[in-house]
Scaffold this active site. Structure first.
Site, PDB file in Angstrom:
ATOM      1  N   GLY A  24       0.802  -1.217   0.000  1.00 52.96           N
ATOM      2  CA  GLY A  24       0.000   0.000   0.000  1.00 52.96           C
ATOM      3  C   GLY A  24       0.835   1.267   0.000  1.00 52.96           C
ATOM      4  O   GLY A  24       1.917   1.339  -0.603  1.00 52.96           O
ATOM      5  N   LEU A  25       0.317   2.263   0.701  1.00 48.35           N
ATOM      6  CA  LEU A  25       0.972   3.567   0.736  1.00 48.35           C
ATOM      7  C   LEU A  25       2.401   3.467   1.280  1.00 48.35           C
ATOM      8  O   LEU A  25       3.318   4.117   0.773  1.00 48.35           O
ATOM      9  CB  LEU A  25       0.136   4.505   1.626  1.00 48.35           C
ATOM     10  CG  LEU A  25       0.644   5.919   1.800  1.00 48.35           C
ATOM     11  CD1 LEU A  25       0.620   6.689   0.480  1.00 48.35           C
ATOM     12  CD2 LEU A  25      -0.184   6.663   2.847  1.00 48.35           C
ATOM     13  N   ASN A  98       3.247   5.216   9.363  1.00 51.29           N
ATOM     14  CA  ASN A  98       2.239   4.976   8.321  1.00 51.29           C
ATOM     15  C   ASN A  98       1.279   3.843   8.667  1.00 51.29           C
ATOM     16  O   ASN A  98       0.131   3.854   8.225  1.00 51.29           O
ATOM     17  CB  ASN A  98       2.983   4.663   7.011  1.00 51.29           C
ATOM     18  CG  ASN A  98       2.090   3.986   5.981  1.00 51.29           C
ATOM     19  OD1 ASN A  98       1.266   4.635   5.339  1.00 51.29           O
ATOM     20  ND2 ASN A  98       2.226   2.663   5.836  1.00 51.29           N
ATOM     21  N   SER A 172      -5.555  11.014   8.546  1.00 57.89           N
ATOM     22  CA  SER A 172      -6.611  10.864   7.546  1.00 57.89           C
ATOM     23  C   SER A 172      -7.469  12.113   7.629  1.00 57.89           C
ATOM     24  O   SER A 172      -7.436  12.830   8.645  1.00 57.89           O
ATOM     25  CB  SER A 172      -7.457   9.633   7.891  1.00 57.89           C
ATOM     26  OG  SER A 172      -8.683   9.679   7.208  1.00 57.89           O
ATOM     27  N   TYR A 228     -11.613   4.468  14.099  1.00 58.01           N
ATOM     28  CA  TYR A 228     -10.683   5.038  13.110  1.00 58.01           C
ATOM     29  C   TYR A 228     -10.635   6.561  13.286  1.00 58.01           C
ATOM     30  O   TYR A 228      -9.556   7.159  13.358  1.00 58.01           O
ATOM     31  CB  TYR A 228     -11.126   4.647  11.695  1.00 58.01           C
ATOM     32  CG  TYR A 228     -10.121   4.990  10.616  1.00 58.01           C
ATOM     33  CD1 TYR A 228      -8.934   4.268  10.491  1.00 58.01           C
ATOM     34  CD2 TYR A 228     -10.348   6.037   9.721  1.00 58.01           C
ATOM     35  CE1 TYR A 228      -8.005   4.573   9.502  1.00 58.01           C
ATOM     36  CE2 TYR A 228      -9.435   6.345   8.730  1.00 58.01           C
ATOM     37  CZ  TYR A 228      -8.267   5.613   8.617  1.00 58.01           C
ATOM     38  OH  TYR A 228      -7.352   5.924   7.635  1.00 58.01           O
ATOM     39  N   LYS A 232      -7.384   8.595  14.658  1.00 58.05           N
ATOM     40  CA  LYS A 232      -6.693   9.537  13.766  1.00 58.05           C
ATOM     41  C   LYS A 232      -6.745  10.972  14.304  1.00 58.05           C
ATOM     42  O   LYS A 232      -5.803  11.739  14.117  1.00 58.05           O
ATOM     43  CB  LYS A 232      -7.273   9.451  12.344  1.00 58.05           C
ATOM     44  CG  LYS A 232      -6.960   8.130  11.617  1.00 58.05           C
ATOM     45  CD  LYS A 232      -5.461   7.914  11.375  1.00 58.05           C
ATOM     46  CE  LYS A 232      -5.193   6.772  10.404  1.00 58.05           C
ATOM     47  NZ  LYS A 232      -3.759   6.534  10.183  1.00 58.05           N
ATOM     48  N   VAL A 259      -6.886   6.527  -1.552  1.00 56.69           N
ATOM     49  CA  VAL A 259      -5.823   5.788  -2.237  1.00 56.69           C
ATOM     50  C   VAL A 259      -6.235   4.344  -2.533  1.00 56.69           C
ATOM     51  O   VAL A 259      -6.824   3.675  -1.672  1.00 56.69           O
ATOM     52  CB  VAL A 259      -4.540   5.761  -1.357  1.00 56.69           C
ATOM     53  CG1 VAL A 259      -3.336   5.357  -2.198  1.00 56.69           C
ATOM     54  CG2 VAL A 259      -4.289   7.105  -0.692  1.00 56.69           C
ATOM     55  N   THR A 261      -5.639   1.078  -2.189  1.00 64.03           N
ATOM     56  CA  THR A 261      -4.824   0.111  -1.441  1.00 64.03           C
ATOM     57  C   THR A 261      -5.777  -0.960  -0.898  1.00 64.03           C
ATOM     58  O   THR A 261      -6.975  -0.910  -1.141  1.00 64.03           O
ATOM     59  CB  THR A 261      -4.099   0.805  -0.266  1.00 64.03           C
ATOM     60  OG1 THR A 261      -5.099   1.362   0.604  1.00 64.03           O
ATOM     61  CG2 THR A 261      -3.150   1.884  -0.715  1.00 64.03           C
ATOM     62  N   ASP A 262      -5.233  -1.882  -0.107  1.00 64.14           N
ATOM     63  CA  ASP A 262      -6.085  -2.952   0.454  1.00 64.14           C
ATOM     64  C   ASP A 262      -7.177  -2.398   1.356  1.00 64.14           C
ATOM     65  O   ASP A 262      -8.298  -2.906   1.368  1.00 64.14           O
ATOM     66  CB  ASP A 262      -5.224  -3.951   1.254  1.00 64.14           C
ATOM     67  CG  ASP A 262      -4.308  -4.746   0.333  1.00 64.14           C
ATOM     68  OD1 ASP A 262      -4.561  -4.751  -0.893  1.00 64.14           O
ATOM     69  OD2 ASP A 262      -3.350  -5.359   0.842  1.00 64.14           O
TER      70      ASP A 262
HETATM   71  N1  LIG Z   1      -5.969   4.274   1.508  1.00 61.66           N
HETATM   72  C1  LIG Z   1      -6.547   5.428   1.819  1.00 61.66           C
HETATM   73  O1  LIG Z   1      -7.417   5.941   1.093  1.00 61.66           O
HETATM   74  C2  LIG Z   1      -6.140   6.162   3.073  1.00 61.66           C
HETATM   75  C3  LIG Z   1      -6.738   7.393   3.351  1.00 61.66           C
HETATM   76  C4  LIG Z   1      -6.376   8.083   4.502  1.00 61.66           C
HETATM   77  C5  LIG Z   1      -5.408   7.567   5.342  1.00 61.66           C
HETATM   78  N2  LIG Z   1      -4.842   6.346   5.050  1.00 61.66           N
HETATM   79  C6  LIG Z   1      -3.838   5.856   5.981  1.00 61.66           C
HETATM   80  O2  LIG Z   1      -2.670   5.473   5.263  1.00 61.66           O
HETATM   81  C7  LIG Z   1      -1.944   4.477   5.993  1.00 61.66           C
HETATM   82  C8  LIG Z   1      -1.583   3.315   5.072  1.00 61.66           C
HETATM   83  O3  LIG Z   1      -2.782   2.720   4.659  1.00 61.66           O
HETATM   84  P1  LIG Z   1      -2.935   1.932   3.284  1.00 61.66           P
HETATM   85  O4  LIG Z   1      -3.995   2.619   2.519  1.00 61.66           O
HETATM   86  O5  LIG Z   1      -1.627   1.707   2.650  1.00 61.66           O
HETATM   87  O6  LIG Z   1      -3.566   0.570   3.861  1.00 61.66           O
HETATM   88  P2  LIG Z   1      -3.112  -0.959   3.719  1.00 61.66           P
HETATM   89  O7  LIG Z   1      -2.818  -1.269   2.306  1.00 61.66           O
HETATM   90  O8  LIG Z   1      -4.167  -1.721   4.435  1.00 61.66           O
HETATM   91  O9  LIG Z   1      -1.731  -1.022   4.517  1.00 61.66           O
HETATM   92  C9  LIG Z   1      -1.692  -0.940   5.906  1.00 61.66           C
HETATM   93  C10 LIG Z   1      -0.266  -1.226   6.337  1.00 61.66           C
HETATM   94  O10 LIG Z   1      -0.215  -1.093   7.773  1.00 61.66           O
HETATM   95  C11 LIG Z   1       0.441  -2.236   8.279  1.00 61.66           C
HETATM   96  N3  LIG Z   1       0.050  -2.542   9.652  1.00 61.66           N
HETATM   97  C12 LIG Z   1      -1.188  -2.761  10.160  1.00 61.66           C
HETATM   98  N4  LIG Z   1      -1.102  -3.045  11.465  1.00 61.66           N
HETATM   99  C13 LIG Z   1       0.204  -3.002  11.789  1.00 61.66           C
HETATM  100  C14 LIG Z   1       0.932  -3.210  12.993  1.00 61.66           C
HETATM  101  N5  LIG Z   1       0.322  -3.534  14.141  1.00 61.66           N
HETATM  102  N6  LIG Z   1       2.279  -3.082  12.956  1.00 61.66           N
HETATM  103  C15 LIG Z   1       2.927  -2.766  11.824  1.00 61.66           C
HETATM  104  N7  LIG Z   1       2.297  -2.586  10.639  1.00 61.66           N
HETATM  105  C16 LIG Z   1       0.954  -2.706  10.638  1.00 61.66           C
HETATM  106  C17 LIG Z   1       0.049  -3.361   7.335  1.00 61.66           C
HETATM  107  O11 LIG Z   1       0.952  -4.437   7.524  1.00 61.66           O
HETATM  108  P3  LIG Z   1       0.569  -5.971   7.129  1.00 61.66           P
HETATM  109  O12 LIG Z   1       0.839  -6.074   5.682  1.00 61.66           O
HETATM  110  O13 LIG Z   1       1.506  -6.770   7.969  1.00 61.66           O
HETATM  111  O14 LIG Z   1      -0.867  -6.168   7.497  1.00 61.66           O
HETATM  112  C18 LIG Z   1       0.181  -2.644   6.005  1.00 61.66           C
HETATM  113  O15 LIG Z   1       1.520  -2.612   5.581  1.00 61.66           O
HETATM  114  C19 LIG Z   1      -2.851   4.082   7.165  1.00 61.66           C
HETATM  115  O16 LIG Z   1      -2.423   4.758   8.329  1.00 61.66           O
HETATM  116  C20 LIG Z   1      -4.217   4.587   6.730  1.00 61.66           C
HETATM  117  O17 LIG Z   1      -5.056   4.871   7.830  1.00 61.66           O
HETATM  118  C21 LIG Z   1      -5.167   5.640   3.936  1.00 61.66           C
END
Ligand SMILES: NC(=O)c1ccc[n+]([C@@H]2O[C@H](COP(=O)([O-])OP(=O)(O)OC[C@H]3O[C@@H](n4cnc5c(N)ncnc54)[C@H](OP(=O)(O)O)[C@@H]3O)[C@@H](O)[C@H]2O)c1
Length: 304
Positions: A24-25, A98, A172, A228, A232, A259, A261-262
């Protein structure tokens, strides 16, 4: 366990730690930092995924990326990573908090209707998140807020050994105070002059207690995506506090955009590579740049 690709270590180069870096991000941020010449420690709680990500990045021979296992909810893991950074680099220049989880199960079909617009959440009879149990709420707060907090507390001494330290907290748009309807929380957490860590922790504790007792609506907490949002908001407020407490460390938080992502089931307006531009911009801000701000992608926004 650590696995390394790339060139020899020089303490003169910038060193970054990115949490949740295997997909992801986080992965997008690792790649862009590495392409800017930063030595990246890509961390993830899933060792296999982390090692696999580093293996795939070998196609970019100029990247200097090391994997280190890290679950941000495990203080022993955090200490072990900090020992690794201390022994190998003696300092840390960039910390990107992140890693994050949603606090429930995202119904991706319903999420499509929202198109990343959190403002629509309160007006919808069909929230896109289901299964918000107490256990998931607790995990969400532990990962998003306490994970960020423990990482920051642990790495501050190493960041203070850097000439240009940066902390980037991935929050977020949900992490804006307006999404907590409780007016006294808005007032207390929004008052940066009198904000303390104790007040942020107390907000999180009383949210979890009200969640457990079934008092979310009664006490004016958000009732959908609640953990959430609260986690945040806590991350955003904590960012301001750290920026104020450590003026030598340029500390900002950022909403990366909607974004693919998963977490969003690959819905979204931005790819992970596109969304990584904001966090990477903050990680590489020149000396003297403003600290303690909330960014919406690459633009300064408000905490409220
Ligand atoms: N996608 C969006 O639209 C969006 C919007 C606003 C904010 N965000 C924020 O962006 C950040 C990244 O999200 P993403 O979109 O890339 O989501 P994602 O694809 O679900 O990735 C989440 C990442 O966090 C890791 N993670 C979860 N729990 C963890 C823990 N206890 N220790 C270490 N790593 C952990 C996961 O690791 P594993 O692979 O091991 O599970 C994964 O690498 C998050 O903080 C999310 O809240 C995303």
């Amino acid at each position: 366990m650590a696995a390394t690709i790339g060139g020899p270590v020089s303490c003169l180069s910038r060193i970054a730690v990115v949490t949740g870096g295997a997909r992801g991000l986080g992965l997008g941020i690792c790649k862009q930092l590495a392409s800017n010449g930063v030595k990246v420690v890509l961390t993830d709680k899933d060792e296999e995924k982390g090692l696999d990500a580093v293996e795939k990045l070998k196609q970019f021979p100029h990247f200097d990326i090391t994997f280190h296992h890290l679950n941000v909810t495990d203080s022993t893991n955090i200490s072990s990573l900090s020992e690794f950074i201390k022994t190998k680099f003696k300092k840390l220049d960039i910390l990107v908090n992140n890693a994050g989880v949603a606090g429930g199960i995202i119904d991706h079909e319903k999420l499509k209707v929202f198109d990343g617009k959190i403002e629509k959440l309160g007006k919808s009879a069909n929230p896109f998140i289901i299964g918000e149990t107490y256990e998931r709420a607790e995990k969400c707060v532990s990962t998003n807020y306490y994970g960020t907090k423990t990482m920051t507390e642990t790495f501050i001494p190493l960041l203070l050994s850097s000439q240009s330290p940066r902390i980037v907290n991935v929050t977020s748009r949900c992490g804006k105070l307006q999404y907590i309807p409780n007016q006294s929380i808005q007032k207390e957490i929004g008052d940066i002059d009198n904000l303390t860590e104790g007040k942020i922790d107390e907000m999180v504790r009383s949210f979890l207690s009200d969640f457990k007792e079934g008092n979310l609506r009664k006490n004016n907490w958000p009732t959908s995506l609640s953990a959430y949002i609260v986690s945040k908001v806590a991350v955003s407020a904590y960012t301001r506090l750290i920026a104020k407490r450590y003026p030598a460390i340029c500390t900002n938080c950022i909403h990366p955009g909607f974004v693919r992502t998963d977490i969003t089931g690959d819905l979204g307006t931005l790819s992970a590579e596109e969304a990584a531009k904001g966090p990477v911009m903050l990680a590489l801000l020149p000396d003297g740049s403003p600290s303690g701000l909330f960014y919406d992608q690459t633009e300064v926004s408000s905490f409220t």
